[in-house]
Enzyme design. Structure first.
Site, PDB file in Angstrom:
ATOM      1  CE  LYS A  45      -2.546   9.618 -12.564  1.00 31.64           C
ATOM      2  NZ  LYS A  45      -1.301   9.224 -13.301  1.00 31.64           N
ATOM      3  CB  SER A  72      -5.121   8.391  -9.354  1.00 33.94           C
ATOM      4  OG  SER A  72      -5.288   8.307  -7.952  1.00 33.94           O
ATOM      5  CB  SER A  73      -9.453   5.580  -7.123  1.00 36.67           C
ATOM      6  OG  SER A  73      -8.555   5.609  -6.023  1.00 36.67           O
ATOM      7  CB  CYS A  74      -7.495  10.736  -5.713  1.00 29.14           C
ATOM      8  SG  CYS A  74      -6.249  11.248  -6.884  1.00 29.14           S
ATOM      9  CG  LEU A 128       3.362   0.471  -6.427  1.00 29.45           C
ATOM     10  CD1 LEU A 128       4.085  -0.568  -5.586  1.00 29.45           C
ATOM     11  CD2 LEU A 128       2.196   1.068  -5.649  1.00 29.45           C
ATOM     12  CD1 TRP A 178      -0.774   9.710  11.055  1.00 25.60           C
ATOM     13  CD2 TRP A 178      -0.732   9.950   8.823  1.00 25.60           C
ATOM     14  NE1 TRP A 178       0.507  10.001  10.685  1.00 25.60           N
ATOM     15  CE2 TRP A 178       0.576  10.165   9.321  1.00 25.60           C
ATOM     16  CE3 TRP A 178      -0.955  10.066   7.440  1.00 25.60           C
ATOM     17  CZ2 TRP A 178       1.652  10.469   8.493  1.00 25.60           C
ATOM     18  CZ3 TRP A 178       0.113  10.373   6.610  1.00 25.60           C
ATOM     19  CH2 TRP A 178       1.406  10.565   7.134  1.00 25.60           C
ATOM     20  CE1 TYR A 184      -2.680  10.951  -7.869  1.00 26.56           C
ATOM     21  CE2 TYR A 184      -0.614  11.688  -8.818  1.00 26.56           C
ATOM     22  CZ  TYR A 184      -1.509  10.683  -8.555  1.00 26.56           C
ATOM     23  OH  TYR A 184      -1.264   9.397  -8.988  1.00 26.56           O
ATOM     24  N   GLY A 211       4.742   0.999 -12.453  1.00 21.84           N
ATOM     25  CA  GLY A 211       5.626   0.776 -13.602  1.00 21.84           C
ATOM     26  C   GLY A 211       6.524  -0.434 -13.408  1.00 21.84           C
ATOM     27  CG  HIS A 270      -0.090   5.587  -1.279  1.00 20.24           C
ATOM     28  ND1 HIS A 270       0.915   5.557  -2.217  1.00 20.24           N
ATOM     29  CD2 HIS A 270      -1.005   6.462  -1.745  1.00 20.24           C
ATOM     30  CE1 HIS A 270       0.610   6.384  -3.203  1.00 20.24           C
ATOM     31  NE2 HIS A 270      -0.537   6.936  -2.938  1.00 20.24           N
TER      32      HIS A 270
END
Ligand code: GFB
Length: 332
Positions: free
Chosen positions: A150, A117-119, A24, A212, A146, A26, A189
């Site tokens: 990161k 990544s913000s996670c 996405l 969800w 993950y 890239g 996502h």
């Protein structure tokens, strides 16, 4: 783009490699590079090496000798994909970033940007999240594998910079979405997944759509093309290899508000039903992007316009698949 000395010496013909050109982020980077007249991009998909294979990465760098690298590679997915495939996600990301960052060092790449990544921030991080909070508390369990990979990517850049003086910086984006997104209901996502769900429900005249979780978590979203613009901006303007920079646009929404916006963009008129048996994930993910804003960057695409462009991309993709006789679950 600036090299290690910060001299603005490189024109549009710099040899640039986008690792993860089919992802996405890239794909958005490739669009932005073209739009900003950077014409000498090497390793364009499908010509990109398999980043999980060290030998392929080595021969690619030896042959094409990229001067600048934008790292947007590595498998990623929504909360469900993270819950189901932690091993695939961590190994794919660790292998890719180790091979590319090490090769970039050995082949004298002038500057590299690692997109994190913000996670990577702790589950109960003070908000908005500042880079000083990284590794200050437990990660969100649904994506800890993950997130760890990161964080390792950021640490790789910092370590190569400290030991070898490489100009390897890292950026931490808000939750990205957009054209070329993964619209699969299970793996995607929240935004692309809900676009698919609402479209299917509208076409099939379903009375309700299941969302969800509780709808209360909040997320800061960034349109992938705006994020790509921010990435090129920090490649030109930012050189602090020891301090990652947040790449956000400063607005967050609850999942309920997000679902309502998507419902309206798709034109669904039925009910939203919240399924609290599904995980909420982090209660709030909002970035403090003051350093980026202070440097002068601003996002360009308002959220509703970005959602409309993403929905158009979904319809285009679905039509293409229809024509190829692949019946998408969310029929056009
Ligand atoms: O986008 P999402 O999967 O990522 O979920 P996270 C965001 C919120 O939307 C969660 C809710 O609270 C979900 O429960 N949600 C509601 C849905 N309906 C849906 C749906 O149909 N699909 C999805 N996917 N969510 C990811 C991390 O966390 O953020 C990744 O797991 C990565 O590793 C990514 O960091 C940026 O923001 O919760």
């Amino acid at each position: 783009m600036q090299d290690a000395r910060g001299d603005d010496e490189v024109e549009g013909n710099a040899r640039i490699f986008v690792a993860g050109g089919s992802t996405l982020i890239g794909a958005a980077l490739l669009r932005q590079l073209a739009a900003q007249s950077y014409t000498n991009v090497v390793g364009l998909p499908p010509g990109e090496p398999d980043l999980r294979r060290a030998a392929e990465v080595e021969s690619f760098f030896s042959r094409f000798r990229p001067e600048y690298v934008l790292f947007a590679a590595g498998k990623s997915g929504g909360i469900e994909a993270n819950r189901l495939f932690p091993a695939d996600l961590i190994i794919d990301n660790l292998l890719s970033e180790c091979h590319v960052i090490d090769a970039a060092h050995r082949h004298g790449v002038k500057k590299l940007l690692y997109v994190g990544s913000s996670c990577s921030y702790p589950k109960h991080c003070p908000q908005p999240m500042q880079v000083e909070s990284l590794m200050s508390g437990p990660l969100e369990p649904t994506n800890d594998a993950y997130a760890t990979a990161k964080i390792a990517g950021i640490k790789l850049c910092q370590a190569y910079a400290r030991q070898h003086g490489d100009n390897f910086i890292s950026g931490i984006p808000a939750n990205a979405f957009g054209i070329d997104d993964d619209f699969s209901p299970a793996g995607g996502h929240v935004i692309p997944a809900l676009i698919g769900k609402f479209h299917k429900a509208r076409v099939e005249a379903q009375p309700a759509v299941s969302i969800w979780g509780t709808g209360t978590p909040r997320r800061e979203f960034i349109f992938a093309d705006d994020l790509a613009d921010a990435c090129l901006f920090v490649m030109r303007e930012y050189n602090d290899t020891q301090t990652p920079i947040n790449l956000g646009c400063g607005e967050d929404l609850s999942i309920r508000e997000t679902a309502e916006l998507i419902r309206d963009v798709v034109g669904f008129t039925g009910e939203l039903v919240f399924d609290a048996t599904r995980p909420d994930g982090m209660p709030l993910k909002s970035l403090d992007s003051t350093p980026l804003i202070r440097l002068g960057w601003r996002s360009r695409t308002p959220i509703v316009k970005a959602l409309m462009e993403t929905y158009e991309a979904y319809l285009f993709e679905a039509r293409k698949l229809e024509q190829e006789g692949i019946h998408v679950r969310a029929a056009v």
